[in-house]
Scaffold this motif. Structure first.
Motif, PDB file in Angstrom:
ATOM      1  N   ASP A  52     -29.389  -5.673 -28.871  1.00  0.00           N
ATOM      2  CA  ASP A  52     -29.369  -6.323 -30.180  1.00  0.00           C
ATOM      3  C   ASP A  52     -30.792  -6.586 -30.680  1.00  0.00           C
ATOM      4  OD1 ASP A  52     -28.188  -7.416 -32.438  1.00  0.00           O
ATOM      5  OD2 ASP A  52     -28.095  -9.438 -31.584  1.00  0.00           O
ATOM      6  N   GLY A  98     -24.930 -10.661 -19.879  1.00  0.00           N
ATOM      7  CA  GLY A  98     -25.206 -10.110 -21.211  1.00  0.00           C
ATOM      8  C   GLY A  98     -26.660  -9.797 -21.482  1.00  0.00           C
ATOM      9  N   SER A 122     -28.398  -6.930 -20.990  1.00  0.00           N
ATOM     10  CA  SER A 122     -28.587  -5.624 -21.627  1.00  0.00           C
ATOM     11  C   SER A 122     -28.067  -5.624 -23.062  1.00  0.00           C
ATOM     12  CB  SER A 122     -27.886  -4.531 -20.813  1.00  0.00           C
ATOM     13  OG  SER A 122     -28.470  -4.412 -19.535  1.00  0.00           O
ATOM     14  N   GLU A 123     -26.933  -6.283 -23.288  1.00  0.00           N
ATOM     15  CA  GLU A 123     -26.376  -6.345 -24.635  1.00  0.00           C
ATOM     16  C   GLU A 123     -27.306  -7.106 -25.575  1.00  0.00           C
ATOM     17  OE1 GLU A 123     -24.885  -6.980 -21.869  1.00  0.00           O
ATOM     18  OE2 GLU A 123     -23.062  -5.764 -21.715  1.00  0.00           O
ATOM     19  N   THR A 124     -27.897  -8.193 -25.062  1.00  0.00           N
ATOM     20  CA  THR A 124     -28.848  -8.959 -25.871  1.00  0.00           C
ATOM     21  C   THR A 124     -30.095  -8.140 -26.151  1.00  0.00           C
ATOM     22  OG1 THR A 124     -28.049 -11.030 -24.885  1.00  0.00           O
ATOM     23  CG2 THR A 124     -30.199 -11.089 -25.966  1.00  0.00           C
ATOM     24  N   VAL A 138     -25.108  -0.325 -20.948  1.00  0.00           N
ATOM     25  CA  VAL A 138     -24.316  -1.293 -21.705  1.00  0.00           C
ATOM     26  C   VAL A 138     -22.876  -1.213 -21.236  1.00  0.00           C
ATOM     27  CG1 VAL A 138     -23.584  -2.050 -23.988  1.00  0.00           C
ATOM     28  CG2 VAL A 138     -25.842  -0.999 -23.690  1.00  0.00           C
ATOM     29  N   ARG A 139     -22.362  -2.331 -20.735  1.00  0.00           N
ATOM     30  CA  ARG A 139     -20.982  -2.340 -20.237  1.00  0.00           C
ATOM     31  C   ARG A 139     -19.994  -1.981 -21.350  1.00  0.00           C
ATOM     32  NH1 ARG A 139     -23.466  -5.799 -16.799  1.00  0.00           N
ATOM     33  NH2 ARG A 139     -22.759  -5.786 -14.634  1.00  0.00           N
TER      34      ARG A 139
END
Length: 334
Positions: A167, A160, A162-164, A205-206
């Motif tokens: 954000d 996570g 890239s997702e973090t 982002v997946r």
């Protein structure tokens, strides 16, 4: 080995030609980011002289040479030029004497001039050389600028990162790199990180795919490079693993022989990783300025000036690139 063409330096710093033996100077490669400023070298103290470095002559050196006779100037400069430095840069538009020109002809040393003060010119030249010649490596992880400090987020693929990072960008922080970060050591204690040129401004982002940060959040959401002030490792939560709750463990990861503060954050459902990383970055900034939340708490709890002993441990941090191992070292506060 890294290098930069002499012709690029001359063009970038707008230097004027004083003497060139031939046009082959354009093919000269500068391979050292350090410089030699004439000084004790002029009286033959050449034990530390490095012939790979650019040679600088300023007002002080010119004043010293002006007190010598013609033969003494030739002997002093000839001794230096015989070691074959790649080029001589002269500052403050100093008039180069015919003795120096004669020695430059003998040893085929090009000479260029700037009107800048010596100290200002050395700063500009050193910064430019560092951009090309500083020691550098690539590491798996994304770099985000949080309140002006660079936070390198590492961890296993799919955890996570890239997702973090996305954000954090949506919360107003600046994007530097995703997935791979190029790291340069620009001084003994300073690292700068940036994205590879061909993938800068992009993040994967997946479930969504490739995202262009500039198009999505605007140019103000991007920063070309940033210092690396903290390394945050995202790790899968393990029930049997002991995690620091008091912040009484000081951990560092070594990158290019520079120790960078390190924090490991267990990833578990329901955790707000962005907020935790923000707090970790701010807490690290406080520590840089001499603050110590753990010691402050202990003083309040014990109501005495002594501080409880901290815990220091050794752990290993696995960088998920080329199966290389980076060792976390611990530094005791005195």
């Amino acid at each position: 080995m890294s290098y930069v063409e002499l012709s690029k330096i001359i063009s970038h710093l707008c230097l004027k030609k004083v003497f060139v033996p031939n046009e082959s100077y354009k093919n000269l490669l500068i391979k050292s980011r350090h410089i030699n400023r004439m000084g004790l070298d002029l009286i033959g103290a050449l034990q530390e002289f490095n012939s790979r470095r650019i040679l600088i002559m300023g007002e002080s050196e010119n004043l010293f040479l002006s007190n010598l006779n013609s033969e003494e100037i030739k002997k002093s400069i000839g001794t230096l030029f015989s070691l074959k430095p790649p080029v001589l840069f002269v500052t403050r538009n100093i008039q180069v004497s015919h003795e120096i020109i004669e020695m430059a002809q003998s040893y085929e040393i090009p000479i260029f001039m700037t009107e800048d003060k010596t100290s200002d010119f050395i700063i500009d030249l050193t910064e430019y050389l560092a951009e090309f010649l500083a020691p550098k490596i690539s590491r798996s992880g994304g770099l985000i600028s949080i309140h002006g400090d660079g936070v390198l987020i590492i961890g296993e693929s799919g955890i996570g990162k890239s997702e973090t990072a996305l954000d954090l960008i949506s919360r107003g922080h600046k994007f530097v790199s995703d997935d791979i970060t190029e790291i340069k050591k620009i001084s003994a204690h300073t690292l700068f990180g940036s994205a590879p040129e061909n993938v800068s401004e992009f993040i994967e982002v997946r479930g969504v795919g490739i995202v262009n940060i500039r198009n999505l959040f605007g140019i103000d959401a991007i920063k070309k490079s940033e210092t690396i002030d903290l390394v945050v490792s995202l790790e899968h939560w393990a029930e049997n693993q002991r995690y620091s709750e008091l912040g009484n463990e000081e951990k560092y990861v070594e990158i290019l022989e520079v120790q960078v503060p390190f924090v490991s954050i267990p990833v578990k459902s329901g955790k707000n990783l962005s907020v935790i990383i923000e707090v970790a970055a701010l807490n690290n900034k406080i520590k840089k300025f001499g603050g110590d939340p753990y010691s402050d708490l202990m003083k309040k709890l014990t109501k005495i000036d002594t501080v409880s002993e901290k815990i220091y441990t050794k752990v290993n941090c696995i960088w998920d690139i080329d199966d290389k191992l980076e060792k976390i070292t611990t530094t005791q506060k005195i």
